[in-house]
Motif scaffolding. Sequence first.
Motif, PDB file in Angstrom:
ATOM      1  N   LEU A  25       0.831  -1.205   0.000  1.00 18.72           N
ATOM      2  CA  LEU A  25       0.000   0.000   0.000  1.00 18.72           C
ATOM      3  C   LEU A  25       0.867   1.258   0.000  1.00 18.72           C
ATOM      4  CD1 LEU A  25      -2.793  -1.101   2.479  1.00 18.72           C
ATOM      5  CD2 LEU A  25      -3.065  -0.656   0.032  1.00 18.72           C
ATOM      6  N   TYR A  26       1.959   1.235   0.746  1.00 16.75           N
ATOM      7  CA  TYR A  26       2.900   2.359   0.756  1.00 16.75           C
ATOM      8  C   TYR A  26       3.478   2.574  -0.646  1.00 16.75           C
ATOM      9  CZ  TYR A  26       7.214   4.957   1.443  1.00 16.75           C
ATOM     10  OH  TYR A  26       8.234   5.881   1.327  1.00 16.75           O
ATOM     11  N   ILE A  27       3.911   1.491  -1.281  1.00 20.41           N
ATOM     12  CA  ILE A  27       4.477   1.584  -2.627  1.00 20.41           C
ATOM     13  C   ILE A  27       3.447   2.153  -3.589  1.00 20.41           C
ATOM     14  CG2 ILE A  27       5.226   0.176  -4.596  1.00 20.41           C
ATOM     15  CD1 ILE A  27       6.710  -1.596  -2.553  1.00 20.41           C
ATOM     16  N   GLU A  28       2.215   1.670  -3.506  1.00 19.42           N
ATOM     17  CA  GLU A  28       1.149   2.143  -4.386  1.00 19.42           C
ATOM     18  C   GLU A  28       0.936   3.644  -4.229  1.00 19.42           C
ATOM     19  OE1 GLU A  28      -1.873   1.765  -7.207  1.00 19.42           O
ATOM     20  OE2 GLU A  28      -0.530   0.172  -6.530  1.00 19.42           O
ATOM     21  N   ARG A  29       1.055   4.147  -3.020  1.00 20.18           N
ATOM     22  CA  ARG A  29       0.765   5.557  -2.746  1.00 20.18           C
ATOM     23  C   ARG A  29       1.927   6.499  -3.052  1.00 20.18           C
ATOM     24  NH1 ARG A  29      -0.270  10.174  -2.610  1.00 20.18           N
ATOM     25  NH2 ARG A  29      -1.160  11.362  -0.910  1.00 20.18           N
ATOM     26  N   PHE A  30       3.161   6.072  -2.720  1.00 18.76           N
ATOM     27  CA  PHE A  30       4.292   6.999  -2.766  1.00 18.76           C
ATOM     28  C   PHE A  30       5.303   6.747  -3.886  1.00 18.76           C
ATOM     29  CE2 PHE A  30       2.819   7.239   1.652  1.00 18.76           C
ATOM     30  CZ  PHE A  30       2.545   8.587   1.707  1.00 18.76           C
ATOM     31  N   TRP A  31       5.276   5.584  -4.512  1.00 13.11           N
ATOM     32  CA  TRP A  31       6.200   5.350  -5.612  1.00 13.11           C
ATOM     33  C   TRP A  31       5.600   5.900  -6.901  1.00 13.11           C
ATOM     34  CZ3 TRP A  31       9.499   0.305  -5.520  1.00 13.11           C
ATOM     35  CH2 TRP A  31      10.203   0.242  -4.316  1.00 13.11           C
ATOM     36  N   ILE A  32       6.412   6.055  -7.920  1.00 10.05           N
ATOM     37  CA  ILE A  32       6.010   6.699  -9.165  1.00 10.05           C
ATOM     38  C   ILE A  32       5.767   5.645 -10.244  1.00 10.05           C
ATOM     39  CG2 ILE A  32       6.754   8.314 -10.958  1.00 10.05           C
ATOM     40  CD1 ILE A  32       8.482   9.648  -8.724  1.00 10.05           C
ATOM     41  N   ARG A  33       4.674   5.844 -10.974  1.00  9.06           N
ATOM     42  CA  ARG A  33       4.341   4.933 -12.070  1.00  9.06           C
ATOM     43  C   ARG A  33       5.199   5.243 -13.294  1.00  9.06           C
ATOM     44  NH1 ARG A  33       0.240   2.269 -10.310  1.00  9.06           N
ATOM     45  NH2 ARG A  33      -1.366   3.164  -9.009  1.00  9.06           N
ATOM     46  N   GLY A  34       5.540   4.191 -14.012  1.00 12.42           N
ATOM     47  CA  GLY A  34       6.319   4.344 -15.233  1.00 12.42           C
ATOM     48  C   GLY A  34       6.094   3.156 -16.154  1.00 12.42           C
ATOM     49  N   ARG A  35       6.804   3.169 -17.255  1.00 10.76           N
ATOM     50  CA  ARG A  35       6.750   2.075 -18.228  1.00 10.76           C
ATOM     51  C   ARG A  35       8.166   1.567 -18.429  1.00 10.76           C
ATOM     52  NH1 ARG A  35       2.376  -0.385 -19.941  1.00 10.76           N
ATOM     53  NH2 ARG A  35       3.002  -0.474 -22.100  1.00 10.76           N
ATOM     54  N   GLY A  36       8.273   0.270 -18.529  1.00 11.07           N
ATOM     55  CA  GLY A  36       9.553  -0.350 -18.815  1.00 11.07           C
ATOM     56  C   GLY A  36       9.422  -1.247 -20.027  1.00 11.07           C
ATOM     57  N   THR A  37      10.552  -1.599 -20.599  1.00 13.23           N
ATOM     58  CA  THR A  37      10.583  -2.463 -21.768  1.00 13.23           C
ATOM     59  C   THR A  37      11.499  -3.643 -21.493  1.00 13.23           C
ATOM     60  OG1 THR A  37      10.312  -0.533 -23.193  1.00 13.23           O
ATOM     61  CG2 THR A  37      11.077  -2.544 -24.246  1.00 13.23           C
ATOM     62  N   VAL A  38      11.054  -4.832 -21.848  1.00 17.02           N
ATOM     63  CA  VAL A  38      11.900  -6.017 -21.731  1.00 17.02           C
ATOM     64  C   VAL A  38      12.948  -5.929 -22.838  1.00 17.02           C
ATOM     65  CG1 VAL A  38      11.983  -8.540 -21.808  1.00 17.02           C
ATOM     66  CG2 VAL A  38       9.997  -7.391 -20.788  1.00 17.02           C
ATOM     67  N   ILE A  39      14.219  -5.829 -22.446  1.00 18.57           N
ATOM     68  CA  ILE A  39      15.278  -5.688 -23.447  1.00 18.57           C
ATOM     69  C   ILE A  39      16.046  -6.995 -23.673  1.00 18.57           C
ATOM     70  CG2 ILE A  39      15.595  -3.222 -23.115  1.00 18.57           C
ATOM     71  CD1 ILE A  39      18.100  -3.929 -21.398  1.00 18.57           C
ATOM     72  N   ARG A  40      15.921  -7.928 -22.728  1.00 21.87           N
ATOM     73  CA  ARG A  40      16.664  -9.182 -22.867  1.00 21.87           C
ATOM     74  C   ARG A  40      16.060 -10.218 -21.934  1.00 21.87           C
ATOM     75  NH1 ARG A  40      21.567  -7.181 -22.142  1.00 21.87           N
ATOM     76  NH2 ARG A  40      21.651  -7.444 -19.913  1.00 21.87           N
ATOM     77  N   LEU A  41      16.139 -11.471 -22.341  1.00 28.17           N
ATOM     78  CA  LEU A  41      15.769 -12.583 -21.471  1.00 28.17           C
ATOM     79  C   LEU A  41      17.047 -13.324 -21.118  1.00 28.17           C
ATOM     80  CD1 LEU A  41      12.602 -13.928 -23.288  1.00 28.17           C
ATOM     81  CD2 LEU A  41      12.682 -12.615 -21.178  1.00 28.17           C
ATOM     82  N   GLU A  42      17.298 -13.444 -19.830  1.00 27.25           N
ATOM     83  CA  GLU A  42      18.504 -14.129 -19.380  1.00 27.25           C
ATOM     84  C   GLU A  42      18.113 -15.497 -18.865  1.00 27.25           C
ATOM     85  OE1 GLU A  42      20.043 -11.400 -16.502  1.00 27.25           O
ATOM     86  OE2 GLU A  42      20.724  -9.998 -18.037  1.00 27.25           O
ATOM     87  N   ALA A  55       8.373 -11.372 -23.418  1.00 21.80           N
ATOM     88  CA  ALA A  55       9.200 -11.490 -24.618  1.00 21.80           C
ATOM     89  C   ALA A  55       9.946 -10.173 -24.799  1.00 21.80           C
ATOM     90  CB  ALA A  55       8.328 -11.769 -25.834  1.00 21.80           C
ATOM     91  N   VAL A  56      11.070 -10.220 -25.505  1.00 21.40           N
ATOM     92  CA  VAL A  56      11.834  -9.006 -25.781  1.00 21.40           C
ATOM     93  C   VAL A  56      10.923  -8.028 -26.527  1.00 21.40           C
ATOM     94  CG1 VAL A  56      13.804  -8.047 -27.039  1.00 21.40           C
ATOM     95  CG2 VAL A  56      14.032 -10.209 -25.800  1.00 21.40           C
ATOM     96  N   GLY A  57      10.899  -6.781 -26.048  1.00 24.51           N
ATOM     97  CA  GLY A  57      10.069  -5.750 -26.650  1.00 24.51           C
ATOM     98  C   GLY A  57       8.757  -5.516 -25.912  1.00 24.51           C
ATOM     99  N   ASP A  58       8.376  -6.433 -25.022  1.00 22.05           N
ATOM    100  CA  ASP A  58       7.146  -6.235 -24.243  1.00 22.05           C
ATOM    101  C   ASP A  58       7.292  -5.002 -23.356  1.00 22.05           C
ATOM    102  OD1 ASP A  58       6.021  -8.503 -25.296  1.00 22.05           O
ATOM    103  OD2 ASP A  58       6.165  -9.697 -23.455  1.00 22.05           O
ATOM    104  N   GLU A  59       6.224  -4.219 -23.267  1.00 16.90           N
ATOM    105  CA  GLU A  59       6.207  -3.093 -22.334  1.00 16.90           C
ATOM    106  C   GLU A  59       5.434  -3.506 -21.092  1.00 16.90           C
ATOM    107  OE1 GLU A  59       5.129   0.701 -23.800  1.00 16.90           O
ATOM    108  OE2 GLU A  59       6.689   0.696 -25.336  1.00 16.90           O
ATOM    109  N   VAL A  60       5.949  -3.090 -19.932  1.00 19.97           N
ATOM    110  CA  VAL A  60       5.332  -3.439 -18.658  1.00 19.97           C
ATOM    111  C   VAL A  60       5.147  -2.177 -17.823  1.00 19.97           C
ATOM    112  CG1 VAL A  60       6.205  -5.813 -18.589  1.00 19.97           C
ATOM    113  CG2 VAL A  60       7.597  -3.979 -17.656  1.00 19.97           C
TER     114      VAL A  60
END
Length: 135
Positions: free
Chosen positions: A22-39, A85-90
């Motif tokens: 709940l703390y993370i939901e309230r005080f952290w910032i939303r963003g978008r990330g991209t899968v660049i590699r699968l290890e 998969a590589v290229g997926d946005e999350v």
Amino acid sequence: MANAIILCAMAIVALSPLLRRLYIERFWIRGRGTVIRLEGGINTSSDTGGGTWVWTPRIEYHVGGQRFTSRLSYWQSLNARSKYAVGDEVDILYSPRNPSRFILDSWDSWLSYILITIVLGSAIFSAGAPRRPGP
């Protein structure tokens, strides 16, 4: 009075994973990330003897002109393909104090915190429950 304080302390400890989410939901910032590699890696906790191949996605995201990359840890069934998969946005949530720390902003994240809360709460309350004397 002492029993009430102990009970409240146990409840706070049991609820701490959910309170953290709940703390993370309230005080952290939303963003978008991209899968660049699968290890790939070997999961040696398998009962099959030789281990199991698992995939870990590496996520890239940008904050304030800086580029961050980090491996995403998540539970997956053994021998499963990566659900990414590589290229997926999350969708992510990252810490404003330390942008290199992030979690996925998804229902899977919520479910894992709820399950941890239930397991932790059950363990704490069963350990602290008064025992009835046997017959």
